[in-house]
Design an enzyme around this catalytic site. Structure first.
Site, PDB file in Angstrom:
ATOM      1  N   ASP A 144      -3.899   7.788   4.255  1.00 25.55           N
ATOM      2  CA  ASP A 144      -3.320   6.504   4.570  1.00 25.55           C
ATOM      3  C   ASP A 144      -3.933   5.975   5.723  1.00 25.55           C
ATOM      4  OD1 ASP A 144      -1.505   4.192   4.238  1.00 25.55           O
ATOM      5  OD2 ASP A 144       0.130   5.068   5.747  1.00 25.55           O
ATOM      6  N   GLU A 145      -3.966   4.715   5.726  1.00 26.73           N
ATOM      7  CA  GLU A 145      -4.754   3.885   7.107  1.00 26.73           C
ATOM      8  C   GLU A 145      -5.966   4.358   7.366  1.00 26.73           C
ATOM      9  OE1 GLU A 145      -3.261   1.338   8.247  1.00 26.73           O
ATOM     10  OE2 GLU A 145      -1.239   1.493   8.269  1.00 26.73           O
TER      11      GLU A 145
ATOM     12  N   LYS B 216       1.056  -1.233   0.135  1.00 26.66           N
ATOM     13  CA  LYS B 216       0.024  -0.062  -0.057  1.00 26.66           C
ATOM     14  C   LYS B 216       0.756   1.477  -0.066  1.00 26.66           C
ATOM     15  CE  LYS B 216      -0.566   0.529   4.990  1.00 26.66           C
ATOM     16  NZ  LYS B 216      -0.029   1.920   5.044  1.00 26.66           N
ATOM     17  N   THR B 217       1.814   1.157   0.789  1.00 28.52           N
ATOM     18  CA  THR B 217       2.860   2.334   0.739  1.00 28.52           C
ATOM     19  C   THR B 217       3.228   2.727  -0.502  1.00 28.52           C
ATOM     20  OG1 THR B 217       3.195   1.947   3.188  1.00 28.52           O
ATOM     21  CG2 THR B 217       4.855   3.594   2.094  1.00 28.52           C
TER      22      THR B 217
ATOM     23  N   ARG C 291       1.189 -10.926  10.352  1.00 31.72           N
ATOM     24  CA  ARG C 291       2.427 -10.724  10.643  1.00 31.72           C
ATOM     25  C   ARG C 291       3.403 -11.500  10.217  1.00 31.72           C
ATOM     26  NH1 ARG C 291       1.431  -6.502   9.788  1.00 31.72           N
ATOM     27  NH2 ARG C 291      -0.822  -7.284   9.276  1.00 31.72           N
TER      28      ARG C 291
ATOM     29  N   GLN D 245      -8.211  -4.846   8.904  1.00 31.42           N
ATOM     30  CA  GLN D 245      -7.233  -4.468  10.099  1.00 31.42           C
ATOM     31  C   GLN D 245      -7.573  -3.291  10.834  1.00 31.42           C
ATOM     32  OE1 GLN D 245      -2.912  -5.017   8.909  1.00 31.42           O
ATOM     33  NE2 GLN D 245      -3.826  -4.927   6.782  1.00 31.42           N
TER      34      GLN D 245
END
Length: 688
Positions: free
Chosen positions: A217-218, A33-34, A594, A248
């Site tokens: 973002d997020e 995503k980044t 993770r 998430q």
């Protein structure tokens, strides 16, 4: 500028090349995503020719903003003379207020107060009003009100319960105080920015036209205030691109509103949705479990992660008798990994609740494993545990002034700082310990130099100490029950924002003490305290160490070798009042994703629960993830609403959920709208 698009998969490229209109980039864990967000910013500026001054990219942390700025600038041509505005929501609010706070009749020489300053001011106001409430609780409630755009006047009108009426009174005084002194707290940075835009139509249009391309973002972590601020910022163009993952969304407890991402396409017309479903982090078996688990949630947009890595080892299950055996087994496996040359930084152990770290810390220390605890204090360094240890030290040695000073007014007994200083000086002059002076003073052997109220409180404390000392001599096993009954430490911490976690830690310690007394009938309090000292006084561990952390703290991180402990009902998922099963499941999804290639999920047959050892069932999540076949496991889908949630109704306004019950495909909610209680179907309200 072809290099901007190089290395992007088709979905990422589709997101980058979309220019005008609202866009939701639904980015799964490990899906880049980044990379997509920074490439899109570079594409807008370097390829399309958008003036950097017309872009605004908002993040949640300075670290994320710094990383994204660096990556985006590397992709932009050297001809770009100044960087685009890429910062946190709160930094944007600060910049905006410096230019426009005068519109509220305030000077732009305002000073920002931090959380400590805020608590200090609230403590002073509470003292003036003679209100005895936990300051952390008050600060948290006021923060919630501001982020829900609730003014002191509204809160005073709506508050129903006595404690909330007191908070409302403090809120009114607090807000008047900071405005009078031209102070701004963290929440004001956004609340005042929204207020100015909301009340000044021309400025709203001007600001929206300046920032013609906005990215966030997020986005799943945004709250009601952040959403409404974004509405104003993109009101003239709706060129709003948000990146996030509804699966998430794990911060509902601190105000994040998952409905912002779930309903994005409904709130912004002609929204383009792009799903990033190729995961570059984890192997197939790990993603299969994550996908299978999260599919049990009903409130989600839906996506399925596929692995770029492909096949890998199956997920391992570690079944132990209790938490000590669990820690020992994990330590053994970690030793084997280290012997194979694995970097300790690639190994982590995660847990759902902080109290579970105690057995890991103790087990790893015994096995000689270096570890670092991230996102929290070590178990024996936590304030509530230090309080109990200080009490125990006073019981063992009443003349330990250091420990007595820590607990003399904890829980609160009305013994103020001035009284304590007076007693300390008198004890020093009489060449007595503080306890000896207090004891002789209340027995009439020395002059009484304190008020009757303080004297009464100290008499009760001395009596508690003597009763507990007698109990230690007769029965160490029954001592803890009497200790809590007399001291009531759990009541002291119950009202705090993180009171639930603190009480779990206290129960963990009590259970550990009981267990130690059962295992060694000849155990003395001194021996127990000596063992604790060996656990709590470990040297600082070097950076090159295994990581122990909560799942919340692990979000955004990744590890080659991962252990997740506590996969049992009541621990993970956490059950009981105020718990949201869908958010618990999202936490499970975050934990699993993770792991890069090696994942071990751990569960035990018995664990301390509320201070006592209890047989416990394995987590329903193991069944829901398709990792075990057990018909006795609970597999559930549950409401996104829970008791205590603040919700908003278009007619009745803001209310608090008091009960949530299944009704067909949705839920019937009992909601208290400022004393007016209504039963409303969940589809007619929204969380705030």
């Amino acid at each position: 500028m072809e290099h901007i698009l190089n290395g992007l998969n088709p979905s990422q490229r589709e997101a980058v090349e979309h220019i005008d209109g609202a866009m939701l980039i639904l980015a799964g864990a490990g899906s880049g995503k980044t990379k997509t967000l920074t490439a899109r910013l570079a594409y807008l500026v370097g390829e399309v020719g958008i003036d950097p001054a017309n872009t605004l990219t908002l993040t949640f942390t300075n670290k994320a903003a710094s990383e994204m700025r660096e990556r985006a600038l590397k992709l932009m041509p050297a001809t770009v003379s100044y960087p685009p505005l890429l910062c946190t929501f709160h930094k944007f609010g600060l910049l905006f207020l410096k230019f426009h706070i005068e519109k509220l009749g305030r000077s732009n020489t305002f000073v920002i107060i931090d959380s400590d300053d805020k608590k200090r001011l609230l403590r002073s106001i509470a003292k003036e009003l003679k209100i005895d409430l936990n300051i952390s609780f008050i600060a948290s409630e006021i923060s919630k009100y501001k982020n829900s755009l609730l003014t002191p006047e509204v809160v005073i009108q709506k508050a129903e319960l006595p404690d909330y009426k007191k908070v409302a009174e403090i809120y009114e005084r607090y807000q008047a105080n900071i405005e009078e002194n031209n102070l701004v707290d963290f929440d004001d940075l956004l609340m005042l920015t929204y207020k100015i835009l909301d009340e000044n139509d021309e400025l709203r249009k001007e600001t929206s036209n300046r920032y013609k391309y906005i990215m966030v973002d997020e986005y799943q972590d945004t709250n009601e205030l952040q959403f409404r601020l974004l509405e104003h910022l993109c009101s003239e163009h709706e060129n709003l691109c948000v990146v996030g993952d509804d699966d998430q969304s794990i911060y509902g407890w601190r105000g994040a509103n998952i409905r912002n991402i779930l309903e994005f396409a409904d709130r912004f017309k002609n929204t383009k949705t792009v799903k990033l479903e190729i995961n570059y982090r984890s192997t197939d078996p790990i993603l299969k479990a994550a996908n299978t688990l999260i599919e049990h949630n009903s409130t989600r947009l839906g996506k399925t992660l596929t692995s770029h890595k492909g096949e890998g080892d199956e997920i391992k299950l570690l079944h132990s008798l209790d938490e000590s055996m669990e820690a020992k087994a994990i330590a053994h496996q970690i030793h084997e990994l280290l012997d194979q040359g694995v970097d300790p930084d690639e190994i982590a152990v995660l847990y759902r609740i902080n109290a579970l770290s105690r057995s890991l810390e103790e087990g790893f220390t015994k096995e000689g494993l270096g570890f670092k605890l991230i996102g929290g204090m070590r178990f024996y360094e936590r304030a509530e545990i230090k309080d109990i240890i200080s009490y125990f030290r006073v019981l063992s040695n009443p003349h330990d002034d250091f420990s007595l000073l820590r607990i003399i007014n904890k829980p609160k007994r009305g013994i103020g700082k001035a009284s304590i200083e007076k007693l300390q000086k008198a004890a020093f002059d009489a060449q007595l310990s503080l306890y000896a002076y207090i004891e002789q003073s209340i027995n009439g052997q020395l002059p009484v130099i304190i008020s009757k109220k303080v004297s009464t409180a100290l008499t009760e404390l001395v009596e508690d100490i003597k009763v507990l000392q007698e109990e230690i001599q007769s029965s160490l096993g029954n001592f803890i029950s009497l200790f809590e009954e007399r001291i009531k430490l759990k009541d002291h911490y119950a009202g705090m924002v993180d009171g639930f976690d603190r009480i779990l830690n206290i129960d963990e310690f009590y259970g550990y003490f009981r267990d130690a007394a059962i295992k060694n009938p000849d155990l003395t309090l001194d021996e127990f305290l000596n063992d604790i000292s060996l656990q709590s006084d470990q040297d600082q561990i070097e950076e090159d160490a295994i990581t122990i952390m909560s799942i919340h703290a692990a979000k955004g991180l990744e590890f080659e070798h991962l252990f997740v402990i506590g996969l049992e009902e009541e621990f993970f998922p956490l059950l009981g009042e105020g718990c949201n099963m869908e958010e618990e499941r999202r936490l499970g999804y975050v934990a699993i994703t993770r792991a890069k290639s090696d994942l071990t999920l751990c569960y035990v047959d018995s664990r301390f629960y509320k201070g006592r050892r209890k047989m416990i069932d394995k987590s329903r999540f193991l069944g829901e993830a398709g990792l075990i076949q057990d018909t006795s496991l609970k597999i559930t889908k549950s409401s996104a609403f829970k008791k205590g949630d603040l919700v908003k109704h278009k007619i009745f306004g803001i209310g608090r959920v008091q009960a949530a019950n299944k009704s067909g495909k949705e839920y019937k909610l009992l909601i208290n709208f400022g004393g007016n209680k209504k039963e409303i179907l969940s589809s007619f309200v929204q969380s705030i």
